[in-house]
Design a protein around this motif. Structure first.
Motif, PDB file in Angstrom:
ATOM      1  N   LEU A  13       0.819  -1.204   0.000  1.00  0.00           N
ATOM      2  CA  LEU A  13       0.000   0.000   0.000  1.00  0.00           C
ATOM      3  C   LEU A  13       0.857   1.260   0.000  1.00  0.00           C
ATOM      4  CD1 LEU A  13      -2.699  -1.186   2.521  1.00  0.00           C
ATOM      5  CD2 LEU A  13      -3.032  -0.769   0.091  1.00  0.00           C
ATOM      6  N   ALA A  14       2.089   1.150   0.428  1.00  0.00           N
ATOM      7  CA  ALA A  14       2.980   2.310   0.437  1.00  0.00           C
ATOM      8  C   ALA A  14       3.915   2.327  -0.762  1.00  0.00           C
ATOM      9  CB  ALA A  14       3.817   2.319   1.728  1.00  0.00           C
ATOM     10  N   TRP A  15       3.846   1.301  -1.623  1.00  0.00           N
ATOM     11  CA  TRP A  15       4.824   1.175  -2.703  1.00  0.00           C
ATOM     12  C   TRP A  15       4.664   2.299  -3.716  1.00  0.00           C
ATOM     13  CZ3 TRP A  15       8.859  -1.891  -2.531  1.00  0.00           C
ATOM     14  CH2 TRP A  15       9.637  -2.007  -3.677  1.00  0.00           C
ATOM     15  N   PRO A  16       5.734   3.056  -4.019  1.00  0.00           N
ATOM     16  CA  PRO A  16       5.616   4.184  -4.944  1.00  0.00           C
ATOM     17  C   PRO A  16       5.734   3.754  -6.398  1.00  0.00           C
ATOM     18  CG  PRO A  16       7.830   4.092  -4.085  1.00  0.00           C
ATOM     19  CD  PRO A  16       7.080   2.957  -3.426  1.00  0.00           C
ATOM     20  N   ALA A  17       4.904   2.819  -6.834  1.00  0.00           N
ATOM     21  CA  ALA A  17       4.995   2.293  -8.192  1.00  0.00           C
ATOM     22  C   ALA A  17       4.534   3.329  -9.208  1.00  0.00           C
ATOM     23  CB  ALA A  17       4.146   1.028  -8.320  1.00  0.00           C
ATOM     24  N   ALA A  18       5.159   3.300 -10.380  1.00  0.00           N
ATOM     25  CA  ALA A  18       4.774   4.239 -11.435  1.00  0.00           C
ATOM     26  C   ALA A  18       3.334   4.010 -11.868  1.00  0.00           C
ATOM     27  CB  ALA A  18       5.710   4.081 -12.631  1.00  0.00           C
ATOM     28  N   THR A  19       2.827   2.793 -11.618  1.00  0.00           N
ATOM     29  CA  THR A  19       1.442   2.485 -11.983  1.00  0.00           C
ATOM     30  C   THR A  19       0.487   3.505 -11.409  1.00  0.00           C
ATOM     31  OG1 THR A  19       2.002   0.142 -11.963  1.00  0.00           O
ATOM     32  CG2 THR A  19      -0.336   0.701 -11.885  1.00  0.00           C
ATOM     33  N   TRP A  20       0.743   3.950 -10.178  1.00  0.00           N
ATOM     34  CA  TRP A  20      -0.181   4.874  -9.527  1.00  0.00           C
ATOM     35  C   TRP A  20      -0.322   6.173 -10.310  1.00  0.00           C
ATOM     36  CZ3 TRP A  20      -3.358   3.165  -6.130  1.00  0.00           C
ATOM     37  CH2 TRP A  20      -3.005   2.091  -5.315  1.00  0.00           C
ATOM     38  N   ALA A  21       0.703   6.568 -11.004  1.00  0.00           N
ATOM     39  CA  ALA A  21       0.668   7.844 -11.719  1.00  0.00           C
ATOM     40  C   ALA A  21      -0.119   7.755 -13.007  1.00  0.00           C
ATOM     41  CB  ALA A  21       2.091   8.304 -12.029  1.00  0.00           C
ATOM     42  N   THR A  22      -0.391   6.538 -13.482  1.00  0.00           N
ATOM     43  CA  THR A  22      -0.995   6.399 -14.801  1.00  0.00           C
ATOM     44  C   THR A  22      -2.375   5.770 -14.756  1.00  0.00           C
ATOM     45  OG1 THR A  22       0.124   4.272 -15.087  1.00  0.00           O
ATOM     46  CG2 THR A  22       1.244   6.223 -15.930  1.00  0.00           C
ATOM     47  N   VAL A  23      -2.898   5.468 -13.577  1.00  0.00           N
ATOM     48  CA  VAL A  23      -4.235   4.907 -13.494  1.00  0.00           C
ATOM     49  C   VAL A  23      -5.220   5.868 -14.145  1.00  0.00           C
ATOM     50  CG1 VAL A  23      -6.120   4.306 -11.933  1.00  0.00           C
ATOM     51  CG2 VAL A  23      -3.798   3.552 -11.433  1.00  0.00           C
ATOM     52  N   GLY A  24      -6.014   5.354 -15.054  1.00  0.00           N
ATOM     53  CA  GLY A  24      -7.003   6.181 -15.723  1.00  0.00           C
ATOM     54  C   GLY A  24      -6.437   7.003 -16.868  1.00  0.00           C
ATOM     55  N   ALA A  25      -5.136   6.914 -17.108  1.00  0.00           N
ATOM     56  CA  ALA A  25      -4.539   7.760 -18.145  1.00  0.00           C
ATOM     57  C   ALA A  25      -5.050   7.403 -19.530  1.00  0.00           C
ATOM     58  CB  ALA A  25      -3.013   7.639 -18.096  1.00  0.00           C
ATOM     59  N   SER A  54       0.285  17.394 -17.705  1.00  0.00           N
ATOM     60  CA  SER A  54       0.299  18.011 -16.375  1.00  0.00           C
ATOM     61  C   SER A  54      -0.282  17.070 -15.336  1.00  0.00           C
ATOM     62  CB  SER A  54      -0.496  19.320 -16.396  1.00  0.00           C
ATOM     63  OG  SER A  54       0.109  20.267 -17.248  1.00  0.00           O
ATOM     64  N   LEU A  55      -1.386  16.418 -15.685  1.00  0.00           N
ATOM     65  CA  LEU A  55      -2.006  15.486 -14.747  1.00  0.00           C
ATOM     66  C   LEU A  55      -1.107  14.290 -14.461  1.00  0.00           C
ATOM     67  CD1 LEU A  55      -5.643  15.617 -16.125  1.00  0.00           C
ATOM     68  CD2 LEU A  55      -4.875  16.433 -13.888  1.00  0.00           C
ATOM     69  N   LEU A  56      -0.402  13.825 -15.473  1.00  0.00           N
ATOM     70  CA  LEU A  56       0.512  12.704 -15.269  1.00  0.00           C
ATOM     71  C   LEU A  56       1.686  13.103 -14.388  1.00  0.00           C
ATOM     72  CD1 LEU A  56       0.491  11.103 -18.828  1.00  0.00           C
ATOM     73  CD2 LEU A  56      -0.470  10.139 -16.734  1.00  0.00           C
ATOM     74  N   ARG A  57       2.177  14.329 -14.551  1.00  0.00           N
ATOM     75  CA  ARG A  57       3.270  14.795 -13.681  1.00  0.00           C
ATOM     76  C   ARG A  57       2.803  14.871 -12.231  1.00  0.00           C
ATOM     77  NH1 ARG A  57       4.573  18.187 -18.095  1.00  0.00           N
ATOM     78  NH2 ARG A  57       3.332  19.897 -17.207  1.00  0.00           N
ATOM     79  N   ILE A  58       1.606  15.402 -12.026  1.00  0.00           N
ATOM     80  CA  ILE A  58       1.069  15.478 -10.667  1.00  0.00           C
ATOM     81  C   ILE A  58       0.878  14.077 -10.106  1.00  0.00           C
ATOM     82  CG2 ILE A  58      -0.962  16.120  -9.312  1.00  0.00           C
ATOM     83  CD1 ILE A  58      -1.267  18.531 -11.199  1.00  0.00           C
ATOM     84  N   GLY A  59       0.356  13.171 -10.929  1.00  0.00           N
ATOM     85  CA  GLY A  59       0.172  11.796 -10.474  1.00  0.00           C
ATOM     86  C   GLY A  59       1.475  11.128 -10.098  1.00  0.00           C
ATOM     87  N   ALA A  60       2.529  11.408 -10.872  1.00  0.00           N
ATOM     88  CA  ALA A  60       3.836  10.825 -10.570  1.00  0.00           C
ATOM     89  C   ALA A  60       4.361  11.324  -9.231  1.00  0.00           C
ATOM     90  CB  ALA A  60       4.820  11.158 -11.687  1.00  0.00           C
ATOM     91  N   ARG A  61       4.148  12.606  -8.941  1.00  0.00           N
ATOM     92  CA  ARG A  61       4.591  13.140  -7.651  1.00  0.00           C
ATOM     93  C   ARG A  61       3.805  12.501  -6.504  1.00  0.00           C
ATOM     94  NH1 ARG A  61       4.149  18.348 -10.529  1.00  0.00           N
ATOM     95  NH2 ARG A  61       6.208  18.874 -11.374  1.00  0.00           N
ATOM     96  N   GLU A  71       1.237  12.058   1.492  1.00  0.00           N
ATOM     97  CA  GLU A  71       0.292  12.359   0.421  1.00  0.00           C
ATOM     98  C   GLU A  71      -0.365  13.715   0.645  1.00  0.00           C
ATOM     99  OE1 GLU A  71      -2.235   9.437  -1.972  1.00  0.00           O
ATOM    100  OE2 GLU A  71      -3.685  10.170  -0.472  1.00  0.00           O
ATOM    101  N   ARG A  72      -0.655  14.059   1.897  1.00  0.00           N
ATOM    102  CA  ARG A  72      -1.257  15.373   2.156  1.00  0.00           C
ATOM    103  C   ARG A  72      -0.299  16.506   1.787  1.00  0.00           C
ATOM    104  NH1 ARG A  72      -3.042  12.438   6.596  1.00  0.00           N
ATOM    105  NH2 ARG A  72      -1.500  13.340   7.998  1.00  0.00           N
ATOM    106  N   GLU A  73       0.979  16.336   2.097  1.00  0.00           N
ATOM    107  CA  GLU A  73       1.963  17.358   1.726  1.00  0.00           C
ATOM    108  C   GLU A  73       2.004  17.540   0.211  1.00  0.00           C
ATOM    109  OE1 GLU A  73       5.771  16.476   3.300  1.00  0.00           O
ATOM    110  OE2 GLU A  73       5.116  16.372   5.384  1.00  0.00           O
ATOM    111  N   LEU A  74       1.985  16.438  -0.501  1.00  0.00           N
ATOM    112  CA  LEU A  74       2.036  16.500  -1.953  1.00  0.00           C
ATOM    113  C   LEU A  74       0.731  17.029  -2.535  1.00  0.00           C
ATOM    114  CD1 LEU A  74       3.883  13.122  -2.515  1.00  0.00           C
ATOM    115  CD2 LEU A  74       4.817  15.395  -2.938  1.00  0.00           C
ATOM    116  N   LEU A  75      -0.375  16.736  -1.887  1.00  0.00           N
ATOM    117  CA  LEU A  75      -1.657  17.263  -2.336  1.00  0.00           C
ATOM    118  C   LEU A  75      -1.695  18.786  -2.231  1.00  0.00           C
ATOM    119  CD1 LEU A  75      -4.576  14.971  -1.079  1.00  0.00           C
ATOM    120  CD2 LEU A  75      -3.981  15.579  -3.433  1.00  0.00           C
ATOM    121  N   ALA A  76      -1.133  19.309  -1.149  1.00  0.00           N
ATOM    122  CA  ALA A  76      -1.093  20.769  -0.979  1.00  0.00           C
ATOM    123  C   ALA A  76      -0.364  21.410  -2.147  1.00  0.00           C
ATOM    124  CB  ALA A  76      -0.407  21.116   0.341  1.00  0.00           C
TER     125      ALA A  76
END
Length: 234
Positions: A13-25, A54-61, A71-76
């Motif tokens: 659940l904490a794994w920073p996989a690139a998959t998370w940045a592209t879900v729904g892309a 832009s959305l993919l860059r935000i998702g990657a972060r 995640e809250r820090e990055l959301l801000a």
């Protein structure tokens, strides 16, 4: 949940996989549109297009987050970045922290504009699968004497809810596991049920009214915000 499976789930659940940045892309290659409120009380609204890149860059972060707090820090920061995009297509570039510094300017935003718009921005990210640790709620309201203030709100997910958001078939790809399913080096990382500020159900405001356009939003525990917390702006 068994003791054997719990460390594995925590690490996944904490794994920073690139998959998370592209879900729904695949369904969002053309980017997305969102409606931005301004000029107080949503008196004006403008459609803003956010490009897929832009959305993919935000998702990657956001994918780099290893905890709800990260995640809250990055959301801000993500919210601030999306407001900068909005400033290139609408009048909100003039918006300043609070209400007095931009009084009378076209593009000014009060807390109704901010809470409505920030909720929409967070929902956009959530719909693309970019949020792993939080869900987006309806805006919250606090009242002091005759004054009211509104803010967007997120809530920490439980382990089971986070599992439901895992990309199907790809969550185990980067796991450093033993043959019997335990994660190497996972001991002592916690039980995954959330402790302290990251416990499931904990709520936080994401309040962009406190800052100038494009700056990271202020994130506070909802209880602290309801008690008057936040920068001293007017």
């Amino acid at each position: 949940m068994t003791r054997r499976l719990r460390p594995l789930l925590c690490a996944l659940l904490a794994w920073p996989a690139a998959t998370w940045a592209t879900v729904g892309a695949a369904a969002s290659d053309a980017g997305a549109e969102v409606s931005i409120c301004y000029n107080y009380g949503c008196a004006s609204e403008g459609r803003v297009r956010v490009h897929a890149a832009s959305l993919l860059r935000i998702g990657a972060r956001l994918a780099a987050a290893r905890s709800a707090a990260q995640e809250r820090e990055l959301l801000a920061e993500a919210v601030g970045g999306l407001y900068r995009v909005a400033a290139t297509q609408t009048a909100v570039a003039t918006d300043r922290a609070g209400n007095l510094l931009d009084e009378g300017a076209d593009g000014r935003m009060d807390c109704i504009d901010h809470s409505t718009t920030t909720t929409r921005l967070l929902q956009l990210l959530e719909a693309r699968g970019a949020l792993r640790f939080h869900r987006v709620l309806e805006p919250a309201r606090r009242t002091r004497l005759i004054l009211q203030h509104f803010s967007a709100v997120v809530e920490v997910l439980s382990v089971a809810e986070r599992i439901d958001r895992l990309p199907p078939g790809e969550a185990l790809a980067g796991c450093n596991c033993t043959e019997d399913g335990l994660v190497i080096g996972a001991a002592g990382e916690g039980d995954g049920d959330g402790n302290g500020d990251d416990r499931p159900g904990q709520r936080y405001v994401v309040d962009s009214w406190f800052v100038d356009n494009g700056e990271p939003a202020i994130v506070l525990p909802l209880a602290e915000w309801l008690n008057g917390g936040g920068p001293n702006v007017q």
